[in-house]
Design a protein around this motif. Structure first.
Motif, PDB file in Angstrom:
ATOM      1  N   VAL A  90       0.194  21.207   8.674  1.00  0.00           N
ATOM      2  CA  VAL A  90      -0.636  20.054   8.291  1.00  0.00           C
ATOM      3  C   VAL A  90      -2.071  20.113   8.783  1.00  0.00           C
ATOM      4  CG1 VAL A  90       1.465  18.639   8.354  1.00  0.00           C
ATOM      5  CG2 VAL A  90      -0.129  18.495  10.261  1.00  0.00           C
ATOM      6  N   VAL A 145       5.878   4.614  24.237  1.00  0.00           N
ATOM      7  CA  VAL A 145       6.032   3.682  23.114  1.00  0.00           C
ATOM      8  C   VAL A 145       5.496   4.331  21.845  1.00  0.00           C
ATOM      9  CG1 VAL A 145       5.536   1.376  22.238  1.00  0.00           C
ATOM     10  CG2 VAL A 145       5.746   1.750  24.709  1.00  0.00           C
ATOM     11  N   GLY A 146       6.406   4.630  20.913  1.00  0.00           N
ATOM     12  CA  GLY A 146       6.029   5.292  19.661  1.00  0.00           C
ATOM     13  C   GLY A 146       6.443   6.745  19.707  1.00  0.00           C
ATOM     14  N   GLY A 148       5.755   9.190  17.537  1.00  0.00           N
ATOM     15  CA  GLY A 148       4.963  10.057  16.661  1.00  0.00           C
ATOM     16  C   GLY A 148       4.548  11.298  17.431  1.00  0.00           C
ATOM     17  N   PHE A 168      10.521   4.648  23.075  1.00  0.00           N
ATOM     18  CA  PHE A 168      10.868   3.475  22.265  1.00  0.00           C
ATOM     19  C   PHE A 168      10.174   3.605  20.918  1.00  0.00           C
ATOM     20  CE2 PHE A 168      11.067   2.243  26.682  1.00  0.00           C
ATOM     21  CZ  PHE A 168      12.271   1.543  26.757  1.00  0.00           C
ATOM     22  N   ARG A 171      10.734   2.305  14.317  1.00  0.00           N
ATOM     23  CA  ARG A 171      11.427   2.665  13.067  1.00  0.00           C
ATOM     24  C   ARG A 171      12.807   3.261  13.363  1.00  0.00           C
ATOM     25  NH1 ARG A 171       8.067   3.158   7.983  1.00  0.00           N
ATOM     26  NH2 ARG A 171       5.910   3.420   8.599  1.00  0.00           N
ATOM     27  N   LYS A 186       3.954  19.231   2.124  1.00  0.00           N
ATOM     28  CA  LYS A 186       3.493  19.971   3.315  1.00  0.00           C
ATOM     29  C   LYS A 186       4.632  20.167   4.311  1.00  0.00           C
ATOM     30  CE  LYS A 186      -1.354  18.418   3.369  1.00  0.00           C
ATOM     31  NZ  LYS A 186      -2.362  17.668   4.142  1.00  0.00           N
ATOM     32  N   ALA A 212      10.911  -2.143  19.215  1.00  0.00           N
ATOM     33  CA  ALA A 212       9.459  -2.326  19.053  1.00  0.00           C
ATOM     34  C   ALA A 212       8.868  -3.116  20.201  1.00  0.00           C
ATOM     35  CB  ALA A 212       9.181  -3.049  17.738  1.00  0.00           C
ATOM     36  N   ILE A 213       7.760  -2.631  20.726  1.00  0.00           N
ATOM     37  CA  ILE A 213       7.054  -3.386  21.761  1.00  0.00           C
ATOM     38  C   ILE A 213       6.472  -4.644  21.114  1.00  0.00           C
ATOM     39  CG2 ILE A 213       4.773  -2.269  21.523  1.00  0.00           C
ATOM     40  CD1 ILE A 213       4.657  -2.253  24.622  1.00  0.00           C
ATOM     41  N   ASN A 283      -7.675  11.635   3.976  1.00  0.00           N
ATOM     42  CA  ASN A 283      -6.384  12.299   3.770  1.00  0.00           C
ATOM     43  C   ASN A 283      -5.432  11.491   2.905  1.00  0.00           C
ATOM     44  OD1 ASN A 283      -6.022  14.718   5.110  1.00  0.00           O
ATOM     45  ND2 ASN A 283      -5.879  13.714   7.109  1.00  0.00           N
ATOM     46  N   THR A 428      -2.979  15.090  13.453  1.00  0.00           N
ATOM     47  CA  THR A 428      -1.746  15.364  14.183  1.00  0.00           C
ATOM     48  C   THR A 428      -2.041  16.157  15.458  1.00  0.00           C
ATOM     49  OG1 THR A 428      -0.645  15.450  12.053  1.00  0.00           O
ATOM     50  CG2 THR A 428       0.570  16.341  13.927  1.00  0.00           C
TER      51      THR A 428
HETATM   52  C1  LIG Z   1      -0.972   9.405   4.581  1.00  0.00           C
HETATM   53  C2  LIG Z   1      -1.441  10.209   5.760  1.00  0.00           C
HETATM   54  C3  LIG Z   1      -1.546  11.586   5.647  1.00  0.00           C
HETATM   55  C4  LIG Z   1      -1.976  12.329   6.741  1.00  0.00           C
HETATM   56  N1  LIG Z   1      -2.083  13.678   6.601  1.00  0.00           N
HETATM   57  C5  LIG Z   1      -2.491  14.418   7.658  1.00  0.00           C
HETATM   58  C6  LIG Z   1      -2.572  15.839   7.546  1.00  0.00           C
HETATM   59  O1  LIG Z   1      -2.308  16.409   6.489  1.00  0.00           O
HETATM   60  N2  LIG Z   1      -2.967  16.529   8.647  1.00  0.00           N
HETATM   61  C7  LIG Z   1      -3.258  15.916   9.850  1.00  0.00           C
HETATM   62  O2  LIG Z   1      -3.575  16.604  10.831  1.00  0.00           O
HETATM   63  N3  LIG Z   1      -3.186  14.577   9.973  1.00  0.00           N
HETATM   64  C8  LIG Z   1      -2.811  13.820   8.914  1.00  0.00           C
HETATM   65  N4  LIG Z   1      -2.731  12.453   9.042  1.00  0.00           N
HETATM   66  C9  LIG Z   1      -3.024  11.842  10.356  1.00  0.00           C
HETATM   67  C10 LIG Z   1      -1.855  12.041  11.327  1.00  0.00           C
HETATM   68  O3  LIG Z   1      -0.640  11.806  10.660  1.00  0.00           O
HETATM   69  C11 LIG Z   1      -2.008  11.115  12.540  1.00  0.00           C
HETATM   70  O4  LIG Z   1      -3.262  11.358  13.137  1.00  0.00           O
HETATM   71  C12 LIG Z   1      -0.899  11.328  13.567  1.00  0.00           C
HETATM   72  O5  LIG Z   1       0.368  11.105  13.017  1.00  0.00           O
HETATM   73  C13 LIG Z   1      -1.113  10.376  14.758  1.00  0.00           C
HETATM   74  O6  LIG Z   1      -0.020  10.468  15.625  1.00  0.00           O
HETATM   75  P1  LIG Z   1       0.402   9.221  16.530  1.00  0.00           P
HETATM   76  O7  LIG Z   1       1.555   9.684  17.332  1.00  0.00           O
HETATM   77  O8  LIG Z   1      -0.787   8.703  17.231  1.00  0.00           O
HETATM   78  O9  LIG Z   1       0.781   8.073  15.502  1.00  0.00           O
HETATM   79  P2  LIG Z   1       1.934   7.947  14.408  1.00  0.00           P
HETATM   80  O10 LIG Z   1       2.247   9.250  13.797  1.00  0.00           O
HETATM   81  O11 LIG Z   1       1.497   6.840  13.522  1.00  0.00           O
HETATM   82  O12 LIG Z   1       3.200   7.490  15.247  1.00  0.00           O
HETATM   83  C14 LIG Z   1       3.238   6.222  15.865  1.00  0.00           C
HETATM   84  C15 LIG Z   1       4.674   5.814  16.061  1.00  0.00           C
HETATM   85  O13 LIG Z   1       4.722   4.559  16.768  1.00  0.00           O
HETATM   86  C16 LIG Z   1       5.676   3.721  16.141  1.00  0.00           C
HETATM   87  N5  LIG Z   1       5.326   2.310  16.414  1.00  0.00           N
HETATM   88  C17 LIG Z   1       4.365   1.566  15.810  1.00  0.00           C
HETATM   89  N6  LIG Z   1       4.376   0.317  16.324  1.00  0.00           N
HETATM   90  C18 LIG Z   1       5.324   0.288  17.294  1.00  0.00           C
HETATM   91  C19 LIG Z   1       5.807  -0.701  18.175  1.00  0.00           C
HETATM   92  N7  LIG Z   1       5.310  -1.952  18.169  1.00  0.00           N
HETATM   93  N8  LIG Z   1       6.806  -0.387  19.046  1.00  0.00           N
HETATM   94  C20 LIG Z   1       7.340   0.858  19.048  1.00  0.00           C
HETATM   95  N9  LIG Z   1       6.947   1.851  18.214  1.00  0.00           N
HETATM   96  C21 LIG Z   1       5.936   1.567  17.360  1.00  0.00           C
HETATM   97  C22 LIG Z   1       5.565   4.081  14.675  1.00  0.00           C
HETATM   98  O14 LIG Z   1       6.727   3.706  13.958  1.00  0.00           O
HETATM   99  C23 LIG Z   1       5.402   5.602  14.747  1.00  0.00           C
HETATM  100  O15 LIG Z   1       6.623   6.289  14.763  1.00  0.00           O
HETATM  101  C24 LIG Z   1      -2.318  11.675   7.968  1.00  0.00           C
HETATM  102  C25 LIG Z   1      -2.211  10.291   8.062  1.00  0.00           C
HETATM  103  C26 LIG Z   1      -1.788   9.563   6.974  1.00  0.00           C
HETATM  104  C27 LIG Z   1      -1.707   8.053   7.084  1.00  0.00           C
END
Ligand SMILES: Cc1cc2nc3c(=O)[nH]c(=O)nc-3n(C[C@H](O)[C@H](O)[C@H](O)COP(=O)(O)OP(=O)(O)OC[C@H]3O[C@@H](n4cnc5c(N)ncnc54)[C@H](O)[C@@H]3O)c2cc1C
Ligand code: SF4
Length: 448
Positions: A90, A145-146, A148, A168, A171, A186, A212-213, A283, A428
């Motif tokens: 990605v 928390v989260g 991702g 935590f 989803r 991808k 969820a927090i 994106n 990511t």
């Molecule tokens: C449509 C789309 C396409 C993308 N394509 C690309 C790409 O091709 N290449 C790239 O490098 N980046 C891409 N990105 C960006 C990339 O996906 C993000 O930058 C990355 O996922 C961020 O990681 P994160 O862990 O911060 O957040 P996230 O991946 O958003 O993960 C956050 C997690 O926290 C959880 N969460 C939310 N609220 C709460 C709560 N209250 N309590 C507990 N859990 C909670 C969510 O469910 C989620 O699982 C894309 C983004 C989008 C929206």
């Protein structure tokens, strides 16, 4: 999602769905990997390493591929970036490592670092081996928390360093946008979940989905019950167009639709318009445009209010969308949504330009497009409310996201944050790096 006469499921033959959502870059086989690895000059002070947010030793992992030490190569990658498999698929490599490769000249192509990284990490995942070992237990417990990329990266590094991590996740499934957001072609074949399994197989990480927090527990409770907290909840808010009639049937948040697409067991069940308009320039806009085209939409137009160089999507992604038949129109902003019987039918735009001070302004000239579906992809925002719910201390924000220092430490002494919920590159790979940096800082904090 409801379907109207012009928004229909099953526009394609069953085989077309398989083909359209198949792996966009089929993996390298051994022969091609050996040939590609031989193109690397193994530069000293390699610019590709500088350009990688996670600092993977790229020449080292490529050299190992060239000597058939593929497992060693994967270890090099995953030591710096535990989601090296996802990032190989990605990352916008054209503006990161490959963009900086010394072979990236007018006469030559850069070394295909992304594909080589995928070759090595796939090899390891397919072997099912665990190559990391946890340090002796520190007896400390950290709440994440989260789940991702930022949260999983932090949890893995914390566990490696001997701390227990409890993740935590709101989803049902972990992996964040790797599971619910990234374009389906991808990361096919359930890759996001296979990567989660690999990360969890280290041990010391407890994943609690459906938690969820702000709903099931508060930040204050986490701070009371754990030795440290890492926040990585991404961005839950979606920006609105701010137009009348935005609630018409057929006006859809791109991120929500993509999440449904990614979770759909049968893409032929997903309704899509014949005439689709996407508003945005990042994106998400590119991904929804290409995916609706691949779902069978006849006419997909992406409209962005500034020029092509201002788009967040790289030139490579813009080109990819155009190769998929998406029309891209620059310098226009939506001004009116028009409908019939509650269904969107037409969208009006005003041409835009920059004034003498470089500010964007409408020109007063308009045009309209007939449309069945309008996808809003004009950005997401961090929603701080869940953190404030029942919290004794208020976290400082900066530009609408959680304020952090270079260690990803927040304004609270035992709370760190990273990924999309803090200001950064919204990629990511940047989220993975945030998790890694924060875990290192938490480790230093816990060991005094
Ligand atoms: C449509 C789309 C396409 C993308 N394509 C690309 C790409 O091709 N290449 C790239 O490098 N980046 C891409 N990105 C960006 C990339 O996906 C993000 O930058 C990355 O996922 C961020 O990681 P994160 O862990 O911060 O957040 P996230 O991946 O958003 O993960 C956050 C997690 O926290 C959880 N969460 C939310 N609220 C709460 C709560 N209250 N309590 C507990 N859990 C909670 C969510 O469910 C989620 O699982 C894309 C983004 C989008 C929206
Ligand atoms: S810049 Fe290119 S040639 Fe040099 S080490 Fe990196 S991948 Fe190899």
């Amino acid at each position: 999602m409801t379907a109207s006469a012009d928004i229909q499921a099953g526009r394609l033959r069953p085989d077309d769905y398989v083909e359209n959502f198949n792996d966009v870059h089929p993996p390298l086989d051994r022969k091609r990997a050996l040939i590609e690895s031989a193109r690397c000059y193994y530069c000293y002070d390699a610019p590709c390493v500088e350009a990688c947010p996670t600092g993977i030793d790229i020449p080292s992992f490529i050299r190992k591929i060239s000597t058939d030490n593929v497992k060693g190569s994967a270890v090099d990658i995953l030591t710096e970036n535990i989601m090296g498999g996802a990032c190989a698929r990605v990352c916008p490599t054209e503006i990161l490592c490959e963009g900086s490769c010394v072979r990236n000249t007018q006469e030559e192509k850069p070394v295909n670092i992304g594909e080589l990284q995928r070759y090595a990490t796939d090899h390891l995942f397919d072997s099912g081996q665990q190559v990391f070992e946890r340090a002796a237990s520190s007896g400390k417990k950290v709440a994440v928390v989260g789940a991702g990329p930022a949260g999983l990266s932090a949890a893995h590094r914390l566990s490696l360093l001997g701390h227990d991590a409890v993740v935590f996740e709101a989803r049902d499934k972990a992996a964040g946008l790797n599971e619910y957001g990234i374009a389906a072609y991808k990361v096919p074949n359930d890759f996001a979940q296979r990567e989660v399994e690999f990360i969890l197989s280290l041990g010391g990480i407890e994943l609690r989905c459906g938690q969820a927090i702000g709903k099931d527990f508060s930040l204050t409770e986490l701070r009371r019950d754990y030795d440290a907290v890492f926040l990585s909840m991404g961005m839950a808010g979606v920006n609105a167009l701010g137009l009348e009639n935005e609630d018409l049937e057929g006006v859809v948040d791109a991120v929500d639709y993509i999440a449904q697409l990614r979770q759909s067991g049968d893409l032929a069940q997903l309704p899509v318009g014949r005439k689709v308009v996407v508003i945005g320039g990042g994106n998400t806009a590119i991904d929804i445009a290409v995916q609706t085209k691949r779902l069978g939409a006849e006419d997909v137009t992406l409209v962005y209010r500034r020029g092509k160089d201002n788009m967040n999507a790289t030139w490579h992604e813009q080109e990819f969308a155009q190769l998929n038949g998406v029309k891209i129109k620059h310098w226009a902003q939506p001004t009116k949504l028009m409908g019939q019987d509650g269904q969107v039918k037409e969208i009006e735009f005003e041409y835009t330009q920059l004034d003498d001070n470089g500010r964007l302004m409408g020109t007063g000239d308009h045009f309209s497009l007939l449309v069945d579906q309008v996808f809003k992809a004009i950005g997401q925002s961090f929603v701080p409310a869940p953190l404030m719910n029942g919290a004794a201390d208020v976290l400082e924000l900066s530009s609408g996201r959680i304020a952090v220092d270079e260690d990803r430490k927040t304004s609270l002494s035992d709370v760190w944050a990273g990924g999309d919920c803090v200001t950064g590159d919204d990629l990511t790979v940047a989220a993975v790096q945030d998790g890694k940096v924060a875990a290192g800082a938490i480790d230093r904090h816990l060991r005094g």
